[in-house]
Design a protein around this motif. Structure first.
Motif, PDB file in Angstrom:
ATOM      1  N   GLN A   1       8.247  12.390  -6.422  1.00 24.06           N
ATOM      2  CA  GLN A   1       7.921  11.961  -7.769  1.00 24.06           C
ATOM      3  C   GLN A   1       7.976  10.432  -7.857  1.00 24.06           C
ATOM      4  O   GLN A   1       8.857   9.806  -7.258  1.00 24.06           O
ATOM      5  CB  GLN A   1       8.896  12.559  -8.780  1.00 24.06           C
ATOM      6  CG  GLN A   1       8.936  14.074  -8.778  1.00 24.06           C
ATOM      7  CD  GLN A   1       7.627  14.709  -9.197  1.00 24.06           C
ATOM      8  OE1 GLN A   1       6.901  14.149 -10.023  1.00 24.06           O
ATOM      9  NE2 GLN A   1       7.324  15.877  -8.642  1.00 24.06           N
ATOM     10  N   PRO A   2       7.059   9.810  -8.600  1.00 20.57           N
ATOM     11  CA  PRO A   2       7.115   8.351  -8.736  1.00 20.57           C
ATOM     12  C   PRO A   2       8.408   7.915  -9.417  1.00 20.57           C
ATOM     13  O   PRO A   2       8.835   8.519 -10.400  1.00 20.57           O
ATOM     14  CB  PRO A   2       5.884   8.032  -9.593  1.00 20.57           C
ATOM     15  CG  PRO A   2       5.473   9.321 -10.233  1.00 20.57           C
ATOM     16  CD  PRO A   2       5.917  10.407  -9.322  1.00 20.57           C
ATOM     17  N   ALA A   3       9.028   6.873  -8.856  1.00 24.14           N
ATOM     18  CA  ALA A   3      10.308   6.396  -9.388  1.00 24.14           C
ATOM     19  C   ALA A   3      10.323   4.885  -9.590  1.00 24.14           C
ATOM     20  O   ALA A   3      11.379   4.319  -9.869  1.00 24.14           O
ATOM     21  CB  ALA A   3      11.439   6.804  -8.436  1.00 24.14           C
TER      22      ALA A   3
ATOM     23  N   LEU B   1       9.917   7.834   3.723  1.00 22.87           N
ATOM     24  CA  LEU B   1       9.871   6.524   3.070  1.00 22.87           C
ATOM     25  C   LEU B   1       8.453   6.208   2.615  1.00 22.87           C
ATOM     26  O   LEU B   1       8.233   5.752   1.485  1.00 22.87           O
ATOM     27  CB  LEU B   1      10.370   5.445   4.027  1.00 22.87           C
ATOM     28  CG  LEU B   1      10.344   4.009   3.495  1.00 22.87           C
ATOM     29  CD1 LEU B   1      11.295   3.854   2.312  1.00 22.87           C
ATOM     30  CD2 LEU B   1      10.700   3.021   4.600  1.00 22.87           C
ATOM     31  N   LEU B   2       7.485   6.466   3.479  1.00 21.03           N
ATOM     32  CA  LEU B   2       6.088   6.240   3.126  1.00 21.03           C
ATOM     33  C   LEU B   2       5.656   7.133   1.981  1.00 21.03           C
ATOM     34  O   LEU B   2       5.001   6.669   1.037  1.00 21.03           O
ATOM     35  CB  LEU B   2       5.194   6.483   4.341  1.00 21.03           C
ATOM     36  CG  LEU B   2       3.685   6.522   4.074  1.00 21.03           C
ATOM     37  CD1 LEU B   2       3.196   5.224   3.463  1.00 21.03           C
ATOM     38  CD2 LEU B   2       2.921   6.850   5.360  1.00 21.03           C
ATOM     39  N   MET B   3       6.016   8.420   2.017  1.00 17.81           N
ATOM     40  CA  MET B   3       5.584   9.329   0.972  1.00 17.81           C
ATOM     41  C   MET B   3       6.169   8.942  -0.388  1.00 17.81           C
ATOM     42  O   MET B   3       5.491   9.039  -1.414  1.00 17.81           O
ATOM     43  CB  MET B   3       5.967  10.763   1.331  1.00 17.81           C
ATOM     44  CG  MET B   3       5.196  11.345   2.525  1.00 17.81           C
ATOM     45  SD  MET B   3       3.404  11.503   2.236  1.00 17.81           S
ATOM     46  CE  MET B   3       2.786  10.037   3.087  1.00 17.81           C
ATOM     47  N   GLN B   4       7.410   8.484  -0.405  1.00 17.29           N
ATOM     48  CA  GLN B   4       7.998   8.053  -1.670  1.00 17.29           C
ATOM     49  C   GLN B   4       7.297   6.801  -2.189  1.00 17.29           C
ATOM     50  O   GLN B   4       6.994   6.695  -3.379  1.00 17.29           O
ATOM     51  CB  GLN B   4       9.495   7.777  -1.514  1.00 17.29           C
ATOM     52  CG  GLN B   4      10.183   7.359  -2.816  1.00 17.29           C
ATOM     53  CD  GLN B   4      10.045   8.401  -3.905  1.00 17.29           C
ATOM     54  OE1 GLN B   4      10.478   9.535  -3.748  1.00 17.29           O
ATOM     55  NE2 GLN B   4       9.433   8.022  -5.035  1.00 17.29           N
ATOM     56  N   PHE B   5       7.025   5.855  -1.287  1.00 20.86           N
ATOM     57  CA  PHE B   5       6.328   4.636  -1.716  1.00 20.86           C
ATOM     58  C   PHE B   5       4.911   4.965  -2.173  1.00 20.86           C
ATOM     59  O   PHE B   5       4.394   4.340  -3.104  1.00 20.86           O
ATOM     60  CB  PHE B   5       6.296   3.609  -0.590  1.00 20.86           C
ATOM     61  CG  PHE B   5       5.781   2.269  -1.031  1.00 20.86           C
ATOM     62  CD1 PHE B   5       6.588   1.409  -1.766  1.00 20.86           C
ATOM     63  CD2 PHE B   5       4.482   1.879  -0.744  1.00 20.86           C
ATOM     64  CE1 PHE B   5       6.095   0.172  -2.202  1.00 20.86           C
ATOM     65  CE2 PHE B   5       3.987   0.656  -1.165  1.00 20.86           C
ATOM     66  CZ  PHE B   5       4.799  -0.201  -1.901  1.00 20.86           C
ATOM     67  N   GLN B   6       4.290   5.961  -1.523  1.00 20.80           N
ATOM     68  CA  GLN B   6       2.951   6.367  -1.951  1.00 20.80           C
ATOM     69  C   GLN B   6       2.971   6.901  -3.379  1.00 20.80           C
ATOM     70  O   GLN B   6       2.119   6.541  -4.201  1.00 20.80           O
ATOM     71  CB  GLN B   6       2.399   7.438  -1.012  1.00 20.80           C
ATOM     72  CG  GLN B   6       0.966   7.837  -1.293  1.00 20.80           C
ATOM     73  CD  GLN B   6      -0.008   6.740  -0.954  1.00 20.80           C
ATOM     74  OE1 GLN B   6      -0.508   6.659   0.147  1.00 20.80           O
ATOM     75  NE2 GLN B   6      -0.304   5.879  -1.925  1.00 20.80           N
ATOM     76  N   ALA B   7       3.934   7.747  -3.678  1.00 23.73           N
ATOM     77  CA  ALA B   7       4.064   8.258  -5.046  1.00 23.73           C
ATOM     78  C   ALA B   7       4.333   7.116  -6.023  1.00 23.73           C
ATOM     79  O   ALA B   7       3.789   7.083  -7.131  1.00 23.73           O
ATOM     80  CB  ALA B   7       5.183   9.289  -5.112  1.00 23.73           C
TER      81      ALA B   7
ATOM     82  N   ALA C   1       1.180  -0.702   3.830  1.00 19.03           N
ATOM     83  CA  ALA C   1      -0.263  -0.949   3.911  1.00 19.03           C
ATOM     84  C   ALA C   1      -1.050   0.343   3.739  1.00 19.03           C
ATOM     85  O   ALA C   1      -2.112   0.360   3.110  1.00 19.03           O
ATOM     86  CB  ALA C   1      -0.605  -1.598   5.253  1.00 19.03           C
ATOM     87  N   THR C   2      -0.537   1.441   4.294  1.00 20.50           N
ATOM     88  CA  THR C   2      -1.197   2.731   4.132  1.00 20.50           C
ATOM     89  C   THR C   2      -1.237   3.151   2.673  1.00 20.50           C
ATOM     90  O   THR C   2      -2.259   3.629   2.169  1.00 20.50           O
ATOM     91  CB  THR C   2      -0.465   3.801   4.966  1.00 20.50           C
ATOM     92  OG1 THR C   2      -0.622   3.494   6.350  1.00 20.50           O
ATOM     93  CG2 THR C   2      -0.999   5.191   4.682  1.00 20.50           C
ATOM     94  N   ALA C   3      -0.133   2.962   1.976  1.00 27.16           N
ATOM     95  CA  ALA C   3      -0.063   3.366   0.569  1.00 27.16           C
ATOM     96  C   ALA C   3      -0.959   2.499  -0.307  1.00 27.16           C
ATOM     97  O   ALA C   3      -1.619   2.997  -1.232  1.00 27.16           O
ATOM     98  CB  ALA C   3       1.386   3.285   0.088  1.00 27.16           C
TER      99      ALA C   3
ATOM    100  N   ASP D   1       1.744   6.198  -8.841  1.00 24.18           N
ATOM    101  CA  ASP D   1       2.295   6.720 -10.090  1.00 24.18           C
ATOM    102  C   ASP D   1       1.842   8.150 -10.349  1.00 24.18           C
ATOM    103  O   ASP D   1       1.573   8.552 -11.478  1.00 24.18           O
ATOM    104  CB  ASP D   1       1.923   5.819 -11.285  1.00 24.18           C
ATOM    105  CG  ASP D   1       2.766   6.128 -12.527  1.00 24.18           C
ATOM    106  OD1 ASP D   1       3.916   6.581 -12.344  1.00 24.18           O
ATOM    107  OD2 ASP D   1       2.279   5.907 -13.651  1.00 24.18           O
ATOM    108  N   VAL D   2       1.732   8.920  -9.264  1.00 28.48           N
ATOM    109  CA  VAL D   2       1.458  10.354  -9.372  1.00 28.48           C
ATOM    110  C   VAL D   2       2.306  11.079  -8.327  1.00 28.48           C
ATOM    111  O   VAL D   2       2.667  10.494  -7.299  1.00 28.48           O
ATOM    112  CB  VAL D   2      -0.033  10.704  -9.144  1.00 28.48           C
ATOM    113  CG1 VAL D   2      -0.913  10.049 -10.193  1.00 28.48           C
ATOM    114  CG2 VAL D   2      -0.479  10.334  -7.745  1.00 28.48           C
ATOM    115  N   PRO D   3       2.644  12.353  -8.554  1.00 30.49           N
ATOM    116  CA  PRO D   3       3.385  13.106  -7.538  1.00 30.49           C
ATOM    117  C   PRO D   3       2.569  13.255  -6.257  1.00 30.49           C
ATOM    118  O   PRO D   3       1.350  13.423  -6.293  1.00 30.49           O
ATOM    119  CB  PRO D   3       3.621  14.461  -8.199  1.00 30.49           C
ATOM    120  CG  PRO D   3       3.474  14.220  -9.666  1.00 30.49           C
ATOM    121  CD  PRO D   3       2.447  13.138  -9.795  1.00 30.49           C
ATOM    122  N   VAL D   4       3.250  13.202  -5.138  1.00 30.70           N
ATOM    123  CA  VAL D   4       2.643  13.407  -3.817  1.00 30.70           C
ATOM    124  C   VAL D   4       3.243  14.689  -3.244  1.00 30.70           C
ATOM    125  O   VAL D   4       4.468  14.832  -3.185  1.00 30.70           O
ATOM    126  CB  VAL D   4       2.923  12.206  -2.901  1.00 30.70           C
ATOM    127  CG1 VAL D   4       2.531  12.507  -1.465  1.00 30.70           C
ATOM    128  CG2 VAL D   4       2.171  10.965  -3.400  1.00 30.70           C
TER     129      VAL D   4
END
Length: 389
Positions: free
Chosen positions: A361-363, A307-313, A273-275, A317-320
Motif C-alpha cells: 500500500q502507498p505510504a 523495497l522496490l515494490m514498496q517504493f513502486q506503490a 529508477a525502475t519505479a 500512489d496505488v496498491p501494487v
C-alpha cells in the motif's frame, strides 16, 4: 504540480526517433533481409521463403515442419511485426507494398486461443493450442480482462500493458497500441503498452560491470543500508530511452553526486529508477486512455524485491499486488490453451483461479512523492542528445 520536460525535448517526432521505434518490430528486419541477401526476394516471391516470429517457428516444427507443418501465428505476435492491420486483424496490403514484403511468405493469422492442430514430433497427437506473445500472455495470466486493468512485468526491462477493451486507442504519448488477445471467436481485445529497456538489467550492470554486488539479490540489502537515495538519480539510458520518449540519442547518467554518496545510495537509486520509469509509462497511459489506474498487478523476477515494490506503490500512489504465481507469461499461455481445449469454459473461471500473494500500500506523503518525481524528470532531460552520430 509536476512539470514534464517540454515536448520538443521529451518525444521528438524526428526521423531518428521514428527509426528507433521501428526497430522494435520485425517487419523492417524482413525488408532488410529481402533487400540485402542475394536472391532472397526472388525466393520469397516464388514461395520458397517463409517468415515467422518464434511462435510460428515452434508451431511449424511441432506440426511437421517441412513435412506439412502449420505456418501460422496469432494476432498478438502478428501485431509485433508492424505489418498487421489492427482493425482487420490480418496483414495490411498497403504496408506490405510500402516495405516490399510478399504476403506469400507470411503466416496465417489466427486467434490466440484455438486448437490449431496436433503435434507430430516430440509430443505426437497432443493438441497444439494457444499462442500468445510474451507480454500479452502475462496480461492473460494476470486475468486483466476488464477495461482499465493493467499489469507490469519486471525483468531485464519492464513492460506494462493496459486493457482498453474492444476499442483501439491510438497513443499520443509515446506508447504502443497493440492487440492484447483474441480468445476463440470473441472480439479482439486491445491494449496500450509501455516498454522500458533497462530495469533488472541495471542491477546486472552493477553486479557485472562495477562489482558492486556479488549476486542480483544482494541489491536490496545494500539499498537498505541507507534511508534514501542521497539526492542522486540514476537514469539507465544505456542504449537510448524507450517509452514514452523513444530517444535513441539518450545515454545513461547519474546526477546529484556529492561526497556524501556511497554504494548504498547507488543501489537505492538503481532500484528507484525502475519505479520512476514505470510511473512515466503509467501517466502516459492515463493521458491516452482517460482511465486512472486504481491498482497495479506485477510479475517477473524483480517483484520479490520488497523495497522496490514498496517504493513502486509509494511513487505511483496505488496498491501494487503480486500474485501467487509470478511466472504469468507461461500461465497465460496455458490459460489460452486450456480455454481452447475445454479445461476452462470462460474467463471467469480463470479469474477464480487467480490469487494475490502480497500487496504493498502507498505510504508516502504527496509532497515527498511529487518532489522526488520532479527530480527524476529533471534527471531524464540530462540524458538527451549525447549520441550525435
Amino acid at each position: 504540480m509536476i512539470r514534464r520536460p517540454p515536448r520538443s525535448t521529451q518525444s521528438r517526432s524526428s526521423a531518428a526517433s521514428d527509426v528507433y521505434k521501428r526497430q522494435y518490430f520485425s517487419g523492417p528486419k524482413i525488408k532488410w533481409i529481402l533487400d540485402h541477401v542475394p536472391g532472397a526476394r526472388e525466393r520469397a516471391l516464388r514461395g520458397e521463403l517463409l517468415f515467422g516470429n518464434m511462435d510460428t517457428w515452434l508451431i511449424w516444427n511441432l506440426t511437421g515442419g517441412p513435412d506439412g507443418g502449420l505456418h501460422m501465428t496469432d494476432v498478438t505476435n502478428a501485431s509485433r511485426t508492424l505489418l498487421m492491420n489492427l482493425q482487420t486483424l490480418d496483414w495490411d496490403e498497403d504496408i506490405l507494398a510500402l516495405l516490399g514484403i510478399p504476403c506469400a511468405m507470411l503466416p496465417q493469422v489466427r486467434s490466440s486461443s484455438a486448437v490449431y492442430g496436433e503435434a507430430r514430433v516430440a509430443l505426437p497427437g497432443v493438441p497444439v493450442a494457444g499462442d500468445l506473445g510474451d507480454q500479452h500472455a502475462a496480461l492473460v495470466g494476470q486475468t486483466c480482462f476488464e477495461v482499465g486493468e493493467a499489469k507490469n512485468t519486471y525483468g531485464t526491462g519492464c513492460f506494462m500493458l493496459l486493457n482498453t477493451g474492444n476499442r483501439i486507442v491510438h497513443s499520443q504519448n509515446g506508447l504502443l497500441t497493440t492487440v492484447a488477445y483474441k480468445l476463440g471467436d470473441a472480439l479482439a481485445v486491445y491494449a496500450l503498452e509501455g516498454s522500458i529497456a533497462i530495469t533488472g538489467a541495471l542491477v546486472q550492470w552493477l553486479r557485472d560491470n562495477l562489482g558492486l554486488i556479488g549476486k542480483s539479490s544482494d541489491i536490496e540489502p545494500l539499498a537498505r543500508t541507507v534511508g534514501d537515495n542521497g539526492g542522486i538519480y540514476f537514469v539507465p539510458a544505456f542504449s537510448g530511452l524507450y517509452a514514452p520518449y523513444w530517444r535513441s540519442d539518450a545515454r545513461g547518467v547519474i546526477v546529484g553526486l556529492t561526497r556524501f554518496v556511497n554504494k548504498g545510495h547507488l543501489a537505492r537509486a538503481a532500484l528507484e529508477a525502475t519505479a520512476y520509469q514505470t510511473r512515466e509509462v503509467l501517466e502516459a497511459m492515463n493521458r491516452d486512455s482517460g482511465v486512472r489506474l486504481t491498482r497495479l498487478k506485477v510479475d517477473g523476477g524483480m517483484v520479490f524485491n520488497e523495497l522496490l515494490m514498496q517504493f513502486q506503490a509509494d511513487i505511483l500512489d496505488v496498491p501494487v499486488i503480486r500474485p501467487t504465481v509470478t511466472e504469468t507469461t507461461a500461465l497465460g499461455a496455458a490459460y489460452a490453451a486450456g480455454l481452447a481445449a475445454g479445461v476452462w469454459r470462460e474467463t471467469g473461471d480463470l479469474r477464480a483461479n487467480w490469487r494475490a500473494d502480497r500487496a504493498w500500500q502507498p505510504a508516502m506523503d504527496a509532497p515527498t512523492r511529487e518532489r522526488l518525481y520532479a527530480g527524476w524528470l529533471k534527471a531524464v532531460t540530462r540524458t538527451f542528445d549525447w549520441a550525435t552520430g
